[in-house]
Write a protein that holds these residues in place. Structure first.
Motif, PDB file in Angstrom:
ATOM      1  N   SER A  44       0.648  -1.329  -0.250  1.00  0.00           N
ATOM      2  CA  SER A  44       0.171  -0.038  -0.262  1.00  0.00           C
ATOM      3  C   SER A  44       0.902   1.197   0.018  1.00  0.00           C
ATOM      4  O   SER A  44       0.273   2.126   0.250  1.00  0.00           O
ATOM      5  N   ASP A  45       2.272   1.484   0.455  1.00  0.00           N
ATOM      6  CA  ASP A  45       3.510   2.233  -0.042  1.00  0.00           C
ATOM      7  C   ASP A  45       2.936   2.572  -1.272  1.00  0.00           C
ATOM      8  O   ASP A  45       4.387   2.079  -1.936  1.00  0.00           O
ATOM      9  N   ALA A  46       2.760   2.778  -1.990  1.00  0.00           N
ATOM     10  CA  ALA A  46       2.917   3.754  -3.623  1.00  0.00           C
ATOM     11  C   ALA A  46       4.251   4.198  -3.619  1.00  0.00           C
ATOM     12  O   ALA A  46       4.691   3.881  -5.296  1.00  0.00           O
ATOM     13  N   VAL A  47       4.043   5.620  -3.114  1.00  0.00           N
ATOM     14  CA  VAL A  47       6.323   5.756  -3.378  1.00  0.00           C
ATOM     15  C   VAL A  47       7.665   4.812  -3.243  1.00  0.00           C
ATOM     16  O   VAL A  47       7.605   5.353  -4.612  1.00  0.00           O
ATOM     17  N   PHE A  48       7.271   3.672  -1.974  1.00  0.00           N
ATOM     18  CA  PHE A  48       7.990   2.714  -2.362  1.00  0.00           C
ATOM     19  C   PHE A  48       7.694   1.461  -3.570  1.00  0.00           C
ATOM     20  O   PHE A  48       8.532   1.595  -3.800  1.00  0.00           O
ATOM     21  N   MET A  49       5.673   1.254  -3.369  1.00  0.00           N
ATOM     22  CA  MET A  49       6.579   0.396  -4.453  1.00  0.00           C
ATOM     23  C   MET A  49       6.795   0.783  -6.173  1.00  0.00           C
ATOM     24  O   MET A  49       7.101  -0.072  -7.033  1.00  0.00           O
ATOM     25  N   ALA A  50       7.045   1.927  -6.696  1.00  0.00           N
ATOM     26  CA  ALA A  50       6.966   2.382  -7.538  1.00  0.00           C
ATOM     27  C   ALA A  50       8.603   2.302  -8.067  1.00  0.00           C
ATOM     28  O   ALA A  50       8.659   2.368  -8.649  1.00  0.00           O
ATOM     29  N   SER A  51       9.527   2.326  -6.201  1.00  0.00           N
ATOM     30  CA  SER A  51      11.153   1.808  -6.637  1.00  0.00           C
ATOM     31  C   SER A  51      11.346   0.815  -6.704  1.00  0.00           C
ATOM     32  O   SER A  51      12.236   0.776  -6.973  1.00  0.00           O
ATOM     33  N   VAL A  52      10.162  -0.346  -6.706  1.00  0.00           N
ATOM     34  CA  VAL A  52      10.740  -1.262  -6.716  1.00  0.00           C
ATOM     35  C   VAL A  52      10.548  -2.013  -8.179  1.00  0.00           C
ATOM     36  O   VAL A  52       9.311  -2.483  -8.832  1.00  0.00           O
ATOM     37  N   ASP A  53      11.792  -3.033  -8.637  1.00  0.00           N
ATOM     38  CA  ASP A  53      11.663  -4.176  -9.862  1.00  0.00           C
ATOM     39  C   ASP A  53      11.286  -5.022  -9.525  1.00  0.00           C
ATOM     40  O   ASP A  53      10.626  -5.479 -10.606  1.00  0.00           O
ATOM     41  N   LEU A  54      11.430  -5.637  -8.563  1.00  0.00           N
ATOM     42  CA  LEU A  54      10.753  -7.352  -8.668  1.00  0.00           C
ATOM     43  C   LEU A  54      10.692  -7.788  -7.152  1.00  0.00           C
ATOM     44  O   LEU A  54      11.084  -7.117  -6.128  1.00  0.00           O
ATOM     45  N   ILE A  55       9.085  -8.001  -7.385  1.00  0.00           N
ATOM     46  CA  ILE A  55       8.602  -8.635  -5.851  1.00  0.00           C
ATOM     47  C   ILE A  55       9.126 -10.227  -5.607  1.00  0.00           C
ATOM     48  O   ILE A  55       8.637 -11.150  -6.757  1.00  0.00           O
ATOM     49  N   ILE A  56       8.933 -10.033  -4.562  1.00  0.00           N
ATOM     50  CA  ILE A  56       9.619 -12.450  -4.315  1.00  0.00           C
ATOM     51  C   ILE A  56       8.620 -12.531  -3.720  1.00  0.00           C
ATOM     52  O   ILE A  56       8.809 -12.011  -2.484  1.00  0.00           O
ATOM     53  N   GLN A  57       7.087 -12.935  -3.294  1.00  0.00           N
ATOM     54  CA  GLN A  57       6.265 -12.986  -2.396  1.00  0.00           C
ATOM     55  C   GLN A  57       7.023 -14.236  -2.251  1.00  0.00           C
ATOM     56  O   GLN A  57       5.892 -15.627  -2.906  1.00  0.00           O
ATOM     57  N   CYS A  58       6.248 -15.039  -0.710  1.00  0.00           N
ATOM     58  CA  CYS A  58       6.216 -16.192  -0.134  1.00  0.00           C
ATOM     59  C   CYS A  58       6.216 -16.292   1.050  1.00  0.00           C
ATOM     60  O   CYS A  58       6.252 -15.563   2.151  1.00  0.00           O
ATOM     61  N   ILE A  59       4.227 -15.920   0.890  1.00  0.00           N
ATOM     62  CA  ILE A  59       3.321 -15.174   2.115  1.00  0.00           C
ATOM     63  C   ILE A  59       2.197 -16.035   2.093  1.00  0.00           C
ATOM     64  O   ILE A  59       1.681 -16.347   1.532  1.00  0.00           O
ATOM     65  N   GLU A  60       1.970 -16.341   3.293  1.00  0.00           N
ATOM     66  CA  GLU A  60       0.654 -16.961   3.731  1.00  0.00           C
ATOM     67  C   GLU A  60       0.083 -16.288   4.875  1.00  0.00           C
ATOM     68  O   GLU A  60      -0.055 -16.288   5.091  1.00  0.00           O
ATOM     69  N   SER A  61      -0.980 -15.184   4.358  1.00  0.00           N
ATOM     70  CA  SER A  61      -1.990 -13.916   5.084  1.00  0.00           C
ATOM     71  C   SER A  61      -3.277 -13.514   4.524  1.00  0.00           C
ATOM     72  O   SER A  61      -3.422 -14.166   3.261  1.00  0.00           O
ATOM     73  N   GLU A  62      -3.416 -13.086   5.077  1.00  0.00           N
ATOM     74  CA  GLU A  62      -4.890 -12.041   4.413  1.00  0.00           C
ATOM     75  C   GLU A  62      -3.855 -10.487   4.302  1.00  0.00           C
ATOM     76  O   GLU A  62      -2.985  -9.991   4.325  1.00  0.00           O
ATOM     77  N   ILE A  63      -4.808  -9.923   3.322  1.00  0.00           N
ATOM     78  CA  ILE A  63      -4.541  -8.518   2.806  1.00  0.00           C
ATOM     79  C   ILE A  63      -5.620  -8.367   2.879  1.00  0.00           C
ATOM     80  O   ILE A  63      -7.329  -8.101   3.050  1.00  0.00           O
ATOM     81  N   ASP A  64      -5.559  -6.756   2.676  1.00  0.00           N
ATOM     82  CA  ASP A  64      -6.109  -5.434   3.318  1.00  0.00           C
ATOM     83  C   ASP A  64      -6.282  -5.007   1.740  1.00  0.00           C
ATOM     84  O   ASP A  64      -5.532  -4.909   0.774  1.00  0.00           O
ATOM     85  N   GLU A  65      -7.756  -4.858   1.347  1.00  0.00           N
ATOM     86  CA  GLU A  65      -7.796  -4.333   0.100  1.00  0.00           C
ATOM     87  C   GLU A  65      -6.569  -2.981  -0.343  1.00  0.00           C
ATOM     88  O   GLU A  65      -6.419  -2.824  -1.690  1.00  0.00           O
TER      89      GLU A  65
END
Length: 230
Positions: A44-65
Motif C-alpha cells: 500500500s506504500d505507493a511511493v516505495f512500490m514505484a521504486s521496486v523492480d521485482l517482488i518475490i512473494q512467499c507469504i500466507e496471510s490475509e490482505i486488505d484492499e
C-alpha cells in the motif's frame, strides 16, 4: 542498482525465510538491492512500490484492499512479480482481485491412498512429473530443460486462460478418487499484467524442493525475465 522486495511469512512448514534467502546471493550478484517485509501491507506504500523492480512473494496471510490495490497498481506499472507454491497460491483468500492478477488458485493436493496415510505432512507428498509444454520448450525461462519428477505436494489449481503455460502436472485418477479422468494443472506459467510481468511456479513446498537444481534455475530465470526493465 535494481530493487527487489521479499514479502514473506506465514506457515513455517513452507519455510518462507529459507526459500527466499536461497535466492539472495543470486539476486545480489545480478545487481539487486533487497528489502524485506513480513506483511503485504508494504504494497500500500505507493511511493516505495514505484521504486521496486521485482517482488518475490512467499507469504500466507490475509490482505486488505488497500494493499491489493497497491500490488496490482505496481505490477500494472511495471514491477515484476514472482513466487512459488503456497506463498502465492494459498493466501489472500478473500481477494478476488489478487487471484485475477495471478490467474490461478490452489484448491487441493490429493495425496496417498487413505490406507497409506499416517497423519503426517508427507501423506500429501507423491511422486509426479513436471511436463514442459511446447511453449515451455522454447521459452527463455524453461528452454533446454527436460521433464522431471518430484516427490512433494502436487497442486490442483483452478485457472484462467490468460497465461502462458510453460509446464503442467497431471493428477491421475485412481481407485477411490471421486474424479474419473486425469486432471491437468499448470505448474509453471507467465503472465503479462499491464506493463508488469508475472512468473509463478507451483512446486516449492519447502527449501528441499526449491533447491532442486531445475526448480532453482527456472525461478532464477523467471526472476530476471519478470524484473522491470529500466
Amino acid at each position: 542498482m535494481k530493487k527487489a522486495l521479499f514479502v514473506r511469512g506465514g506457515r513455517p512448514a513452507h519455510q518462507p525465510i529459507e526459500t527466499t534467502e536461497h535466492f539472495r546471493p543470486f539476486l545480489e550478484s545480478e545487481g539487486f538491492e533487497i528489502s524485506v517485509s513480513d506483511s503485504p501491507k508494504i504494497y500500500s506504500d505507493a511511493v516505495f512500490m514505484a521504486s521496486v523492480d521485482l517482488i518475490i512473494q512467499c507469504i500466507e496471510s490475509e490482505i486488505d484492499e488497500s494493499s491489493v490495490h497497491g500490488l496490482t497498481h505496481a505490477v500494472a506499472n511495471g514491477t515484476g512479480f514472482i513466487g512459488w507454491h503456497g506463498g502465492v497460491l494459498v493466501g489472500f483468500t478473500q481477494s478476488e482481485s489478487y487471484y485475477q492478477l495471478i490467474g490461478a488458485k490452489f484448491v487441493a493436493h490429493p495425496g496417498k491412498p487413505e490406507e497409506m496415510r499416517t497423519g503426517g505432512e508427507d501423506d500429501f507428498f507423491i511422486r509426479h512429473t513436471i511436463d514442459f509444454t511446447e511453449a515451455g520448450k522454447v521459452d527463455e525461462i524453461t528452454k533446454g530443460f527436460q521433464n522431471f519428477e518430484l516427490t512433494t505436494e502436487q497442486y490442483w489449481l483452478l485457472t484462467d486462460s490468460y497465461m502462458k503455460v510453460l509446464a503442467t502436472t497431471t493428477q491421475s485418477s485412481t481407485s477411490g478418487n471421486p474424479w474419473k479422468s486425469p486432471v491437468i494443472s499448470p505448474a509453471i506459467w507467465t503472465r503479462q499484467w499491464g506493463e508488469g510481468r508475472i512468473f509463478i511456479c507451483s512446486p516449492g513446498h519447502n527449501l528441499e524442493v526449491v533447491s532442486h537444481p531445475i526448480i532453482t534455475q527456472i525461478i532464477r530465470n523467471g526472476a530476471i525475465w519478470a524484473s522491470r526493465s529500466r
